[in-house]
Design a protein around this motif. Structure first.
Motif, mmCIF file in Angstrom:
data_model
loop_
_atom_site.group_PDB
_atom_site.id
_atom_site.type_symbol
_atom_site.label_atom_id
_atom_site.label_comp_id
_atom_site.label_asym_id
_atom_site.label_seq_id
_atom_site.Cartn_x
_atom_site.Cartn_y
_atom_site.Cartn_z
ATOM 1 N N GLY A 321 0.833 -1.195 0.000
ATOM 2 C CA GLY A 321 0.000 0.000 0.000
ATOM 3 C C GLY A 321 0.867 1.244 0.000
ATOM 4 O O GLY A 321 1.803 1.370 0.787
ATOM 5 N N VAL A 322 0.576 2.166 -0.894
ATOM 6 C CA VAL A 322 1.394 3.358 -1.094
ATOM 7 C C VAL A 322 0.967 4.458 -0.127
ATOM 8 O O VAL A 322 -0.229 4.655 0.132
ATOM 9 C CB VAL A 322 1.264 3.841 -2.556
ATOM 10 N N PHE A 323 1.940 5.186 0.414
ATOM 11 C CA PHE A 323 1.672 6.266 1.368
ATOM 12 C C PHE A 323 0.766 7.323 0.745
ATOM 13 O O PHE A 323 0.983 7.777 -0.371
ATOM 14 C CB PHE A 323 2.981 6.918 1.799
ATOM 15 N N THR A 324 -0.255 7.720 1.489
ATOM 16 C CA THR A 324 -1.197 8.738 1.027
ATOM 17 C C THR A 324 -1.329 9.832 2.064
ATOM 18 O O THR A 324 -1.205 9.609 3.262
ATOM 19 C CB THR A 324 -2.584 8.130 0.767
ATOM 20 N N LEU A 325 -1.612 11.026 1.586
ATOM 21 C CA LEU A 325 -1.761 12.180 2.469
ATOM 22 C C LEU A 325 -2.851 13.106 1.921
ATOM 23 O O LEU A 325 -2.567 14.173 1.398
ATOM 24 C CB LEU A 325 -0.437 12.934 2.591
ATOM 25 N N PRO A 326 -4.117 12.697 1.999
ATOM 26 C CA PRO A 326 -5.173 13.558 1.466
ATOM 27 C C PRO A 326 -5.261 14.869 2.244
ATOM 28 O O PRO A 326 -5.390 14.874 3.468
ATOM 29 C CB PRO A 326 -6.444 12.720 1.669
ATOM 30 N N LEU A 327 -5.196 15.980 1.533
ATOM 31 C CA LEU A 327 -5.290 17.308 2.136
ATOM 32 C C LEU A 327 -6.680 17.899 1.895
ATOM 33 O O LEU A 327 -7.441 17.417 1.051
ATOM 34 C CB LEU A 327 -4.211 18.217 1.544
#
Length: 420
Positions: A321-327
């Motif tokens: 799973g790829v790192f995500t950072l929803p803003l």
């Protein structure tokens, strides 16, 4: 740059999204010690709790938000997970926490409180399904194992434990990124543009839950990467509880592939570089084997500082799973992209077309099939006999962490239905 609301490790959309609209009013709401549970009865059950499924939130900053959790499960992916569970007659209980950065065992006590409440409210004798997303899978794993070992606690009466891209063998956040966040927080925490964000991210990295989840942790830029003392203690406590709950079926999914095929990120590649008013030739690299320098950090007018590592695998490019950072604006800069945003906010020029993100939960961690510090294991096809789970499914591509997809969601629903 405003301080982001970081919903990194709950269910997310595979596409950029805006702030989630309001979730439907829950049919019931349970105040718990340390959290809240929101209950959505299946239309088939006429407002009675008959076949409960408890879904736990994971790690992030602050308090769990129902709107974000609901839409991650139901609206933002390509599969309506709650609706599909409802269609099988399952009632859905969304479990949130007052402090998602608290020690895992603290929020496990909240999960136990939720399980006890579900058992007391349940009509009939159907067994529960209990699990969670990302760290929520670890929280509920610990909770159920504790209920089996602690004679003062009731039988959990649970048939299935599920985990969705959970860091059973630990999570990865690039050491170069950790070092940059600490370096920037030490030097620019009072910056009028990104000071709040720097304090937020530094605080998240140093929170109890993050220390327990991360396979490699540094408290400051010049630390040697290692498991934090908090992680070592947590793993010992989990082992004393038997490591896993025994009297149930353990299932899980990974947002990464099981073929051993990585995500295409090459080792020892410059991921982001900034140079300008506050930084001088500051760069972060992807992780390589051996003894590489993974970051060069220099405040304008200061001395350069090199960050090196030793003996770590090429984990940025691993399947998982790829790192995500929803803003809040719907963008998702990713792990190294976060460093780029901070560099920009600190009034520097940032190289374009670099590497935005990295692996976060390796597939072998999500399905408990090997140690993520083993280079060969990271890139080896995963076979059913390698996993500590009774059944698992890995995604057909390496996709953002906790993305709700039809592929993974429908498999879980079918697995749950097969226990009836």
């Amino acid at each position: 740059m405003r301080t982001p609301v970081v919903d990194i490790w709950g269910p997310i959309s595979p596409e950029p999204r805006s702030a989630a609209p309001s979730a439907p009013e829950p049919h019931d709401e349970w105040p718990l010690t340390g959290g809240t549970a929101w209950v959505y009865y299946s239309p088939l059950n006429r407002r009675q709790l008959i076949r409960p499924v408890i879904l736990s939130d994971g790690f992030s900053n602050g308090t769990s938000e129902l709107d974000t959790l609901w839409h991650g499960l139901e609206e933002n992916g390509d599969y309506r997970f709650i609706s599909e569970l409802h269609a099988t007659g399952r009632d859905v209980i969304i479990l949130g926490y007052n402090d998602r950065t608290a020690p895992i065992k603290d929020n496990a006590d909240t999960a136990i409180d939720c399980i006890r409440r579900a058992l007391s409210e349940r009509v009939g004798r159907s067994k529960l399904v209990v699990g969670g997303f990302s760290m929520g899978g670890l929280i509920t794993r610990y909770a159920l194992a504790k209920m089996e070992r602690d004679p003062s606690l009731p039988d959990h009466e649970t048939a299935v434990h599920l985990s969705y891209d959970s860091p059973h063998q630990g999570a990865w956040l690039p050491v170069s990124l950790q070092a940059f966040v600490h370096f920037a927080a030490d030097n620019f925490s009072e910056d009028p543009v990104v000071g709040d964000s720097l304090r937020l991210f530094s605080g998240l990295l140093n929170s109890p839950a993050a220390k327990q989840m991360a396979r490699w942790y540094i408290a400051k830029a010049d630390d040697t990467p290692a498991a934090a003392a908090e992680r070592v203690a947590f793993l010992k406590e989990l082992e004393e509880l038997g490591s896993w709950p025994r009297n149930l079926r353990k299932i899980g999914v990974a947002n990464g592939m099981d073929t051993g095929n990585g995500n295409g990120i090459q080792p020892d590649a410059t991921a982001v570089r900034g140079n300008g008013l506050t930084l001088n030739d500051t760069w972060l690299k992807t992780q390589a084997q051996g003894d590489p320098v993974v970051a060069r950090l220099q405040k304008k007018g200061g001395e350069p500082f090199l960050v090196d590592t030793s003996g770590l695998p090429e984990i940025d490019g691993a399947p998982g799973g790829v790192f995500t950072l929803p803003l809040p604006d719907g963008s998702d800069p990713g792990s190294f992209g976060l460093a780029g945003l901070l560099m920009l906010g600190l009034r520097n020029i940032v190289d374009k077309d670099r590497i935005p993100t990295s692996c976060f939960i390796p597939s072998i961690s999500a399905v408990a099939a090997g140690d993520i510090d083993d280079q060969q294991a990271l890139y080896k096809p995963i076979t059913p006999d390698a996993s500590e789970l009774d059944a698992f499914l890995c995604a057909s591509r390496n996709e953002p962490h906790t993305t709700m997809t039809e592929e993974l969601g429908s498999w879980l629903v079918n697995e749950i239905a097969s226990t009836d």
